[in-house]
Write a protein that holds these residues in place. Structure first.
Motif, mmCIF file in Angstrom:
data_model
loop_
_atom_site.group_PDB
_atom_site.id
_atom_site.type_symbol
_atom_site.label_atom_id
_atom_site.label_comp_id
_atom_site.label_asym_id
_atom_site.label_seq_id
_atom_site.Cartn_x
_atom_site.Cartn_y
_atom_site.Cartn_z
ATOM 1 N N SER A 156 0.826 -1.208 0.000
ATOM 2 C CA SER A 156 0.000 0.000 0.000
ATOM 3 C C SER A 156 0.859 1.256 0.000
ATOM 4 O O SER A 156 0.555 2.242 -0.685
ATOM 5 N N LEU A 157 1.939 1.237 0.786
ATOM 6 C CA LEU A 157 2.827 2.399 0.869
ATOM 7 C C LEU A 157 3.347 2.799 -0.506
ATOM 8 O O LEU A 157 3.385 3.990 -0.842
ATOM 9 N N GLY A 158 3.737 1.815 -1.313
ATOM 10 C CA GLY A 158 4.231 2.133 -2.641
ATOM 11 C C GLY A 158 3.136 2.446 -3.629
ATOM 12 O O GLY A 158 3.200 3.443 -4.370
ATOM 13 N N PHE A 159 2.087 1.618 -3.641
ATOM 14 C CA PHE A 159 1.018 1.787 -4.631
ATOM 15 C C PHE A 159 0.239 3.079 -4.385
ATOM 16 O O PHE A 159 -0.195 3.736 -5.338
ATOM 17 N N ASN A 160 0.078 3.462 -3.125
ATOM 18 C CA ASN A 160 -0.626 4.715 -2.823
ATOM 19 C C ASN A 160 0.085 5.922 -3.417
ATOM 20 O O ASN A 160 -0.563 6.910 -3.797
ATOM 21 N N GLN A 161 1.405 5.857 -3.514
ATOM 22 C CA GLN A 161 2.140 6.982 -4.106
ATOM 23 C C GLN A 161 1.803 7.132 -5.588
ATOM 24 O O GLN A 161 1.718 8.243 -6.113
ATOM 25 N N ILE A 162 1.603 6.004 -6.266
ATOM 26 C CA ILE A 162 1.180 6.043 -7.669
ATOM 27 C C ILE A 162 -0.240 6.576 -7.774
ATOM 28 O O ILE A 162 -0.541 7.462 -8.598
ATOM 29 N N LEU A 163 -1.120 6.058 -6.938
ATOM 30 C CA LEU A 163 -2.518 6.498 -6.965
ATOM 31 C C LEU A 163 -2.629 7.978 -6.620
ATOM 32 O O LEU A 163 -3.436 8.700 -7.214
ATOM 33 N N ASP A 164 -1.823 8.435 -5.658
ATOM 34 C CA ASP A 164 -1.832 9.859 -5.289
ATOM 35 C C ASP A 164 -1.432 10.732 -6.479
ATOM 36 O O ASP A 164 -1.999 11.819 -6.687
ATOM 37 N N ALA A 165 -0.464 10.259 -7.255
ATOM 38 C CA ALA A 165 -0.009 11.026 -8.420
ATOM 39 C C ALA A 165 -1.109 11.127 -9.466
ATOM 40 O O ALA A 165 -1.269 12.169 -10.125
ATOM 41 N N TRP A 166 -1.886 10.048 -9.635
ATOM 42 C CA TRP A 166 -3.014 10.098 -10.567
ATOM 43 C C TRP A 166 -4.119 11.009 -10.034
ATOM 44 O O TRP A 166 -4.718 11.776 -10.782
ATOM 45 N N GLU A 167 -4.365 10.927 -8.745
ATOM 46 C CA GLU A 167 -5.398 11.794 -8.140
ATOM 47 C C GLU A 167 -5.038 13.261 -8.312
ATOM 48 O O GLU A 167 -5.923 14.100 -8.518
ATOM 49 N N ALA A 168 -3.759 13.572 -8.236
ATOM 50 C CA ALA A 168 -3.316 14.961 -8.401
ATOM 51 C C ALA A 168 -3.630 15.497 -9.793
ATOM 52 O O ALA A 168 -3.695 16.713 -9.991
ATOM 53 N N GLU A 169 -3.862 14.581 -10.736
ATOM 54 C CA GLU A 169 -4.221 14.973 -12.102
ATOM 55 C C GLU A 169 -5.730 14.974 -12.320
ATOM 56 O O GLU A 169 -6.204 15.097 -13.455
ATOM 57 N N GLY A 170 -6.488 14.791 -11.236
ATOM 58 C CA GLY A 170 -7.936 14.918 -11.326
ATOM 59 C C GLY A 170 -8.720 13.623 -11.445
ATOM 60 O O GLY A 170 -9.947 13.658 -11.614
ATOM 61 N N ILE A 171 -8.046 12.467 -11.362
ATOM 62 C CA ILE A 171 -8.750 11.190 -11.451
ATOM 63 C C ILE A 171 -9.338 10.823 -10.093
ATOM 64 O O ILE A 171 -8.675 10.958 -9.065
ATOM 65 N N GLU A 172 -10.572 10.349 -10.083
ATOM 66 C CA GLU A 172 -11.203 9.859 -8.853
ATOM 67 C C GLU A 172 -10.785 8.400 -8.655
ATOM 68 O O GLU A 172 -10.893 7.595 -9.567
ATOM 69 N N ILE A 173 -10.316 8.087 -7.453
ATOM 70 C CA ILE A 173 -9.856 6.735 -7.163
ATOM 71 C C ILE A 173 -10.557 6.193 -5.919
ATOM 72 O O ILE A 173 -10.605 6.863 -4.884
ATOM 73 N N VAL A 174 -11.079 4.983 -6.026
ATOM 74 C CA VAL A 174 -11.669 4.273 -4.896
ATOM 75 C C VAL A 174 -10.753 3.094 -4.577
ATOM 76 O O VAL A 174 -10.434 2.289 -5.443
ATOM 77 N N ARG A 175 -10.303 3.018 -3.332
ATOM 78 C CA ARG A 175 -9.337 2.007 -2.892
ATOM 79 C C ARG A 175 -10.058 0.852 -2.185
ATOM 80 O O ARG A 175 -10.816 1.085 -1.246
ATOM 81 N N ILE A 176 -9.775 -0.377 -2.623
ATOM 82 C CA ILE A 176 -10.340 -1.571 -1.983
ATOM 83 C C ILE A 176 -9.290 -2.674 -1.987
ATOM 84 O O ILE A 176 -8.132 -2.449 -2.354
ATOM 85 N N SER A 177 -9.662 -3.871 -1.588
ATOM 86 C CA SER A 177 -8.886 -5.096 -1.760
ATOM 87 C C SER A 177 -7.449 -5.002 -1.240
ATOM 88 O O SER A 177 -6.487 -5.149 -1.997
ATOM 89 N N GLY A 178 -7.307 -4.749 0.056
ATOM 90 C CA GLY A 178 -6.012 -4.792 0.689
ATOM 91 C C GLY A 178 -5.303 -3.463 0.832
ATOM 92 O O GLY A 178 -4.331 -3.367 1.583
ATOM 93 N N LEU A 179 -5.760 -2.438 0.127
ATOM 94 C CA LEU A 179 -5.102 -1.142 0.232
ATOM 95 C C LEU A 179 -5.361 -0.508 1.592
ATOM 96 O O LEU A 179 -6.497 -0.372 2.028
ATOM 97 N N VAL A 180 -4.287 -0.134 2.253
ATOM 98 C CA VAL A 180 -4.382 0.535 3.560
ATOM 99 C C VAL A 180 -4.482 2.040 3.326
ATOM 100 O O VAL A 180 -3.643 2.606 2.618
#
Length: 275
Positions: free
Chosen positions: A251-275
């Motif tokens: 989660s620590l690593g993958f969240n950094q990728i997801l955060d970068a996408w969110e910063a570009e305006g994408i809506e992200i819903v986290r499930i399945s093991g993501l802390v």
């Protein structure tokens, strides 16, 4: 944003010239991506759920559906690189990293690599997977923390290592029983030189750990370890092993990728093991 733009963001975030073989685009319908359903582990059922709920893309950490060959080459290259970083002589590092390649190739031979691609294509929903890039980000984050700890307190203990890990949100909020733990050594053991091991397709073998221990590593911080590795390191009786936690580290690593996408305006819903 398109999938190809998401891909490029990952490349730039991690500082890659080439995407590792265990990561990339599973299926791209070339449509605009506005909503992503993201998880550590995703399967065809999750693709169907995402489609029904109106998501444009499914993003996963573990590389189910990646059809690229060469995953075992990546394992050997990355493990050799890390052995060399620990100070293992190059001839020994090469043997340790490459000796099991044939067995790993055989293990991959019968793997179903088209299931996620075929399902995503049938449902007309994009699907991406980023494994090694996320693990690299997690490792860098934790190694930086450990280096700072060692600089502040060269005689730091394993208790200090655990306390430092718990300053990171993903470890602090891990599910009960899945947070940082000492698996070899004790709370009052001196840490010595701390090496964080979180990318490389799979965890080190016992022989790799022992070689790195003999080269001067006092404490390993990893995501997970098998019982034979834990027992072997105990018998070797030189180095400590701290297991930070698999889901939390992913989660620590993958969240950094997801955060970068969110910063570009994408809506992200986290499930399945993501802390």
């Amino acid at each position: 944003m398109k999938v190809k733009d998401m891909y490029q963001i990952v490349m730039e975030l991690v500082g890659l010239d080439k995407m590792p073989e265990d990561s990339g685009i599973v299926y791209d319908n070339e449509k605009e991506v506005k909503r992503i359903l993201a998880g550590i582990d995703m399967d065809p059922t999750m693709l169907l759920l995402a489609k029904q709920l109106g998501f444009d893309c499914v993003a996963q950490h573990h590389p189910a559906g990646i059809m690229n060959g060469g995953g075992t080459d990546l394992f050997s290259r990355d493990h050799m690189k890390k052995l060399l970083e620990c100070g293992v002589p190059i001839n020994e590092a090469q043997r340790l990293a490459y000796d099991g390649k044939r067995k790993r190739d055989q293990g991959m031979h019968s793997r179903n690599r088209t299931q996620m691609h075929d399902t995503a294509k049938l449902l007309d929903i994009s699907n991406v997977a980023f494994h090694t890039p996320a693990d690299m980000l997690a490792e860098r984050t934790v190694q930086k923390k450990m280096d700072e700890l060692s600089a502040r307190n060269p005689r730091c203990t394993i208790r200090d290592v655990i306390d430092e890990l718990l300053t990171i949100r993903e470890y602090k909020e891990a599910l009960e029983g899945q947070g940082p733990e000492v698996w070899v050594g004790g709370p009052d053991s001196f840490a010595g030189k701390i090496y964080v091991e979180m990318y490389g397709v799979g965890a080190p073998t016992l022989d790799e750990y022992i070689a790195c221990s003999n080269a001067g590593i006092g404490t390993f911080v990893g995501m997970h370890a098998t019982p034979d590795v834990v027992e072997g390191l105990r018998k070797h009786n030189k180095s400590n092993l701290v297991i930070a936690g698999h889901m939390a580290s992913d989660s620590l690593g993958f969240n950094q990728i997801l955060d970068a996408w969110e910063a570009e305006g994408i809506e992200i819903v986290r499930i399945s093991g993501l802390v």
